[in-house]
Design a protein around this motif. Structure first.
Motif, PDB file in Angstrom:
ATOM      1  N   PHE A  42       1.278  -1.152   0.043  1.00 22.82           N
ATOM      2  CA  PHE A  42       0.223  -0.094  -0.094  1.00 22.82           C
ATOM      3  C   PHE A  42       1.147   1.218  -0.139  1.00 22.82           C
ATOM      4  O   PHE A  42       0.257   2.763  -0.804  1.00 22.82           O
ATOM      5  N   ASP A  43       1.963   1.205   0.929  1.00 24.97           N
ATOM      6  CA  ASP A  43       3.007   2.542   0.530  1.00 24.97           C
ATOM      7  C   ASP A  43       3.353   2.633  -1.044  1.00 24.97           C
ATOM      8  O   ASP A  43       3.819   3.669  -0.876  1.00 24.97           O
ATOM      9  N   ALA A  44       3.175   1.642  -2.199  1.00 26.31           N
ATOM     10  CA  ALA A  44       4.072   2.192  -3.260  1.00 26.31           C
ATOM     11  C   ALA A  44       2.675   2.293  -4.012  1.00 26.31           C
ATOM     12  O   ALA A  44       2.882   3.156  -5.311  1.00 26.31           O
ATOM     13  N   VAL A  45       0.940   3.047  -3.263  1.00 28.71           N
ATOM     14  CA  VAL A  45      -0.209   3.741  -3.842  1.00 28.71           C
ATOM     15  C   VAL A  45       0.181   5.670  -3.443  1.00 28.71           C
ATOM     16  O   VAL A  45      -0.004   4.921  -2.435  1.00 28.71           O
ATOM     17  N   GLY A  46      -0.152   5.704  -4.836  1.00 26.13           N
ATOM     18  CA  GLY A  46      -0.046   7.314  -4.336  1.00 26.13           C
ATOM     19  C   GLY A  46      -1.663   7.877  -4.066  1.00 26.13           C
ATOM     20  O   GLY A  46      -2.005   8.177  -3.175  1.00 26.13           O
ATOM     21  N   THR A  47      -2.746   7.575  -4.763  1.00 24.74           N
ATOM     22  CA  THR A  47      -4.577   7.592  -5.236  1.00 24.74           C
ATOM     23  C   THR A  47      -4.957   6.432  -5.316  1.00 24.74           C
ATOM     24  O   THR A  47      -3.974   5.550  -6.390  1.00 24.74           O
ATOM     25  N   VAL A  48      -5.646   5.947  -4.212  1.00 24.79           N
ATOM     26  CA  VAL A  48      -6.974   5.063  -4.598  1.00 24.79           C
ATOM     27  C   VAL A  48      -8.184   5.623  -5.323  1.00 24.79           C
ATOM     28  O   VAL A  48      -8.525   7.107  -4.602  1.00 24.79           O
ATOM     29  N   LEU A  49      -8.562   5.559  -6.298  1.00 29.59           N
ATOM     30  CA  LEU A  49      -9.974   5.776  -6.367  1.00 29.59           C
ATOM     31  C   LEU A  49     -11.223   4.862  -6.581  1.00 29.59           C
ATOM     32  O   LEU A  49     -11.033   4.082  -7.352  1.00 29.59           O
ATOM     33  N   LEU A  50     -12.006   4.851  -6.274  1.00 28.83           N
ATOM     34  CA  LEU A  50     -13.222   3.995  -6.203  1.00 28.83           C
ATOM     35  C   LEU A  50     -14.559   4.522  -6.945  1.00 28.83           C
ATOM     36  O   LEU A  50     -15.007   5.421  -6.415  1.00 28.83           O
ATOM     37  N   ASN A  51     -14.470   3.949  -7.872  1.00 27.95           N
ATOM     38  CA  ASN A  51     -15.523   4.641  -8.545  1.00 27.95           C
ATOM     39  C   ASN A  51     -15.435   5.556  -9.314  1.00 27.95           C
ATOM     40  O   ASN A  51     -16.420   6.593  -9.474  1.00 27.95           O
ATOM     41  N   GLY A  52     -14.172   6.064  -9.408  1.00 27.17           N
ATOM     42  CA  GLY A  52     -13.413   7.591  -9.975  1.00 27.17           C
ATOM     43  C   GLY A  52     -13.562   8.810  -8.942  1.00 27.17           C
ATOM     44  O   GLY A  52     -13.124   9.715  -9.442  1.00 27.17           O
ATOM     45  N   GLU A  56      -9.855   6.387   1.220  1.00 27.48           N
ATOM     46  CA  GLU A  56      -8.927   5.464   2.125  1.00 27.48           C
ATOM     47  C   GLU A  56      -8.700   4.257   1.917  1.00 27.48           C
ATOM     48  O   GLU A  56      -9.878   3.620   1.664  1.00 27.48           O
ATOM     49  N   ALA A  57      -7.725   4.073   2.520  1.00 23.88           N
ATOM     50  CA  ALA A  57      -7.803   2.537   2.957  1.00 23.88           C
ATOM     51  C   ALA A  57      -8.584   1.497   3.893  1.00 23.88           C
ATOM     52  O   ALA A  57      -9.101   0.377   2.940  1.00 23.88           O
ATOM     53  N   ASP A  58      -9.267   2.254   4.116  1.00 22.26           N
ATOM     54  CA  ASP A  58      -9.878   2.421   5.315  1.00 22.26           C
ATOM     55  C   ASP A  58     -11.617   1.822   4.773  1.00 22.26           C
ATOM     56  O   ASP A  58     -12.450   1.053   5.235  1.00 22.26           O
ATOM     57  N   THR A  59     -11.966   2.188   3.671  1.00 21.55           N
ATOM     58  CA  THR A  59     -13.404   2.061   2.355  1.00 21.55           C
ATOM     59  C   THR A  59     -13.768   0.976   2.577  1.00 21.55           C
ATOM     60  O   THR A  59     -13.067  -0.261   1.754  1.00 21.55           O
ATOM     61  N   PRO A  60     -14.916  -0.010   2.799  1.00 17.49           N
ATOM     62  CA  PRO A  60     -15.694  -0.952   2.479  1.00 17.49           C
ATOM     63  C   PRO A  60     -15.650  -0.934   0.672  1.00 17.49           C
ATOM     64  O   PRO A  60     -16.322   0.048  -0.053  1.00 17.49           O
ATOM     65  N   LEU A  61     -15.638  -2.619   0.132  1.00 17.79           N
ATOM     66  CA  LEU A  61     -15.796  -2.492  -1.533  1.00 17.79           C
ATOM     67  C   LEU A  61     -17.240  -3.073  -1.130  1.00 17.79           C
ATOM     68  O   LEU A  61     -17.902  -3.394  -0.310  1.00 17.79           O
ATOM     69  N   SER A  68      -9.514   2.230  -8.970  1.00 17.67           N
ATOM     70  CA  SER A  68      -8.274   2.235  -9.827  1.00 17.67           C
ATOM     71  C   SER A  68      -7.628   2.174  -8.396  1.00 17.67           C
ATOM     72  O   SER A  68      -7.599   3.271  -7.827  1.00 17.67           O
ATOM     73  N   PHE A  69      -5.836   1.890  -8.682  1.00 19.84           N
ATOM     74  CA  PHE A  69      -4.968   1.715  -8.243  1.00 19.84           C
ATOM     75  C   PHE A  69      -4.001   2.715  -8.628  1.00 19.84           C
ATOM     76  O   PHE A  69      -3.720   2.658  -9.911  1.00 19.84           O
ATOM     77  N   VAL A  70      -3.088   3.970  -8.971  1.00 18.07           N
ATOM     78  CA  VAL A  70      -2.410   4.510  -9.003  1.00 18.07           C
ATOM     79  C   VAL A  70      -1.519   5.288  -8.438  1.00 18.07           C
ATOM     80  O   VAL A  70      -1.191   5.241  -6.790  1.00 18.07           O
TER      81      VAL A  70
END
Length: 76
Positions: A42-52, A56-61, A68-70
């Motif tokens: 997770f420390d290699a990820v700059g931004t996470v998008l959920l449905n655009g 946050e990391a603790d967001t449930p799916l 999208s992992f950026v």
């Protein structure tokens, strides 16, 4: 019972994307949990998008989500 989410791992993170661009999730799985199962540090990820939208990391799916992992973007 499991459901599917679409996963996009962009640029330098592409090697962590699941085959076919989708993976199953269980109830209550979070973005961080998904990253861990994919072997994505997770420390290699700059931004996470959920449905655009930023998430946050603790967001449930939820079933049908697109994650999208950026990687961090640098330059100058």
């Amino acid at each position: 019972m499991s459901f599917s989410v679409a996963v996009r791992a962009l640029a330098t993170l592409a090697a962590f994307a699941p085959a076919g661009g989708e993976t199953a999730i269980g109830p209550g799985e979070t973005i961080a949990g998904l990253a861990g199962r994919l072997g994505l540090p997770f420390d290699a990820v700059g931004t996470v998008l959920l449905n655009g939208r930023p998430a946050e990391a603790d967001t449930p799916l939820s079933p049908g989500d697109t994650v999208s992992f950026v990687p961090p973007i640098t330059g100058g």
